[in-house]
Motif scaffolding. Sequence first.
Motif, PDB file in Angstrom:
ATOM      1  N   SER A  85       0.795  -1.333   0.025  1.00 32.02           N
ATOM      2  CA  SER A  85      -0.161  -0.161  -0.101  1.00 32.02           C
ATOM      3  C   SER A  85       0.762   1.202  -0.016  1.00 32.02           C
ATOM      4  O   SER A  85       0.496   2.367  -0.037  1.00 32.02           O
ATOM      5  N   GLN A  86       2.258   1.181   0.085  1.00 29.13           N
ATOM      6  CA  GLN A  86       3.127   2.265   0.105  1.00 29.13           C
ATOM      7  C   GLN A  86       3.119   2.810  -1.257  1.00 29.13           C
ATOM      8  O   GLN A  86       3.489   4.034  -1.359  1.00 29.13           O
ATOM      9  N   PHE A 146       8.259   6.357  -1.923  1.00 30.75           N
ATOM     10  CA  PHE A 146       8.357   4.754  -2.045  1.00 30.75           C
ATOM     11  C   PHE A 146       8.202   4.594  -3.610  1.00 30.75           C
ATOM     12  O   PHE A 146       8.979   3.899  -4.115  1.00 30.75           O
ATOM     13  N   MET A 147       6.983   5.305  -4.105  1.00 32.22           N
ATOM     14  CA  MET A 147       6.802   4.921  -5.371  1.00 32.22           C
ATOM     15  C   MET A 147       7.712   5.310  -6.544  1.00 32.22           C
ATOM     16  O   MET A 147       8.031   4.803  -7.261  1.00 32.22           O
ATOM     17  N   LYS A 148       8.356   6.760  -6.191  1.00 32.08           N
ATOM     18  CA  LYS A 148       9.179   7.170  -6.967  1.00 32.08           C
ATOM     19  C   LYS A 148      10.647   6.717  -6.928  1.00 32.08           C
ATOM     20  O   LYS A 148      11.269   6.507  -8.110  1.00 32.08           O
ATOM     21  N   LYS A 149      11.087   5.803  -5.950  1.00 30.86           N
ATOM     22  CA  LYS A 149      12.367   5.278  -5.990  1.00 30.86           C
ATOM     23  C   LYS A 149      12.057   3.916  -6.736  1.00 30.86           C
ATOM     24  O   LYS A 149      13.175   3.636  -7.317  1.00 30.86           O
ATOM     25  N   ILE A 150      10.767   3.371  -6.560  1.00 31.12           N
ATOM     26  CA  ILE A 150      10.697   2.128  -7.394  1.00 31.12           C
ATOM     27  C   ILE A 150      10.876   2.529  -8.776  1.00 31.12           C
ATOM     28  O   ILE A 150      11.483   2.040  -9.764  1.00 31.12           O
ATOM     29  N   ASN A 176      -2.702   4.367  -7.160  1.00 33.99           N
ATOM     30  CA  ASN A 176      -3.709   4.339  -5.984  1.00 33.99           C
ATOM     31  C   ASN A 176      -4.032   2.887  -5.732  1.00 33.99           C
ATOM     32  O   ASN A 176      -4.091   1.909  -6.650  1.00 33.99           O
ATOM     33  N   VAL A 177      -4.136   2.337  -4.306  1.00 33.40           N
ATOM     34  CA  VAL A 177      -4.114   0.924  -4.098  1.00 33.40           C
ATOM     35  C   VAL A 177      -5.629   0.588  -3.908  1.00 33.40           C
ATOM     36  O   VAL A 177      -5.806  -0.146  -3.085  1.00 33.40           O
ATOM     37  N   ARG A 178      -6.507   1.233  -4.717  1.00 27.14           N
ATOM     38  CA  ARG A 178      -7.945   0.986  -4.423  1.00 27.14           C
ATOM     39  C   ARG A 178      -8.489   1.460  -5.921  1.00 27.14           C
ATOM     40  O   ARG A 178      -7.846   1.774  -6.661  1.00 27.14           O
TER      41      ARG A 178
END
Length: 421
Positions: free
Chosen positions: A97-98, A105-109, A283-285
């Motif tokens: 969910s991060q 978190f998302m940008k580092k991925i 978005n995790v939804r």
Amino acid sequence: MNIALIGSGGREHALCTKLQESKKINKIFCIPGNAGTAKISTNLNINFLNFQLLLKTLKRYKIQLVIVGPEEPLVKGIVNFLEKNNIKVFGPNKFASQLEGSKAFMKKICKKYKIPTANFKICKNKNDFKNSIDKFRLPIVVKADGLAAGKGVVICKTKKKAFEISNQIFKGKFKSSNKVILEEFLEGEEASYFLIVDKNNFVNFGTAQDHKKVYEKEKGPNTGGMGAYSPAPIIDNELEKKIIKRIVKPTLKSLKDKKQFYRGFLYVGLMIKDKNPYLIEYNVRMGDPECQVIIPRLKTDLLKIIKFSLKNQLKKLKLSWEKKRCMTIVLCSKGYPGNYNKGKVLEIRRIKNKRNLFIFHAGTKESEGNIFSAGGRVLNIVSKGKNFYQIRKKIIKLIKKINWKGGFYRKDIGWRVIKKL
Ligand code: AMP
Ligand code: GLY
């Protein structure tokens, strides 16, 4: 089986309506739900962020499966908590969910897996900001790292403004964020791509475009969404292949590489430029109001899809969709997204839902037979048909019939796909 649906918006009313069609469901409980879900299920008015209380309630009503609508409980670890207590739950765990809960978190991925996205810099403090700001052209996008209820992104036309917004974030304007993400401004057309994911596979769960700005002609502050339509014509087969290859697969691989995985709805927010997709956000939804235009087009049993995902068998499933197009216009309380009044009566009891023209409730409450407004976004008027222009006409006609003095809406939803305005 008894199931619970967490949330109280238009998205949850749409999901609840679809789940009701499933023959395998005994009872649906909405926690807390709205006046719309109250008509077709049982609302339980408890604070779902109190996980212990939630667990007690689930046990009391013999609920075997929980479906989570909004992001906050997911980011706070509802899935880990319920699984530990032997309750089946559909949604990503706290780690996955991060993807929504932390933009850093998302940008580092994105950086590590070369996923196309806006150039960025993660700033931990004012010094980082001062050292980075000159590397960006104006306008510059300033984002709070954590959840900010849709208010954590500001597009700044001056460096002064960027400095001001960043300072507010560093000072703790959003409790969940102490970091600032500076981002290059991407031009193009926004569109959203949806998936349902399990440990091993994923299925496409439709496309949509929403309208985030509060006023017509895309003016004013951002909202949760003033209207949406599905499918999004800009996402053709060729673009879908690029989205999957360049964005979805590397993201799911990044979780696997960390011995983690994703399960649940996944919302890929994109900017499309020169027929190439750039990731703006995850978005995790499901989206809201995007869910309200995707669910009415789904022919496959939703509970079946969720069960396949829980068993990691999505690969065996082929979803089927209506060819019809679908649009929703959101009827909001005057003043939204700023301050607005609640508790205003809505005269909608005599309006009967039809096959191709119906209402999903959002911020509504029922009391003594009356329906009252209880939020900023109040009703979603939804229609399906062949042609977006005709669909929109039907929706606006119904909104005029509702004739709610305390509300407002955008008449130009779908302008990108309706050329004659
Ligand atoms: P987010 O919460 O990251 O989705 O951002 C909210 C909205 O801000 C998006 O839907 C876009 O309209 C806009 N936005 C965010 N990031 C960018 C960007 N890098 N370039 C242009 N617009 C953006
Ligand atoms: N409509 C935008 C969202 O659900 O985030």
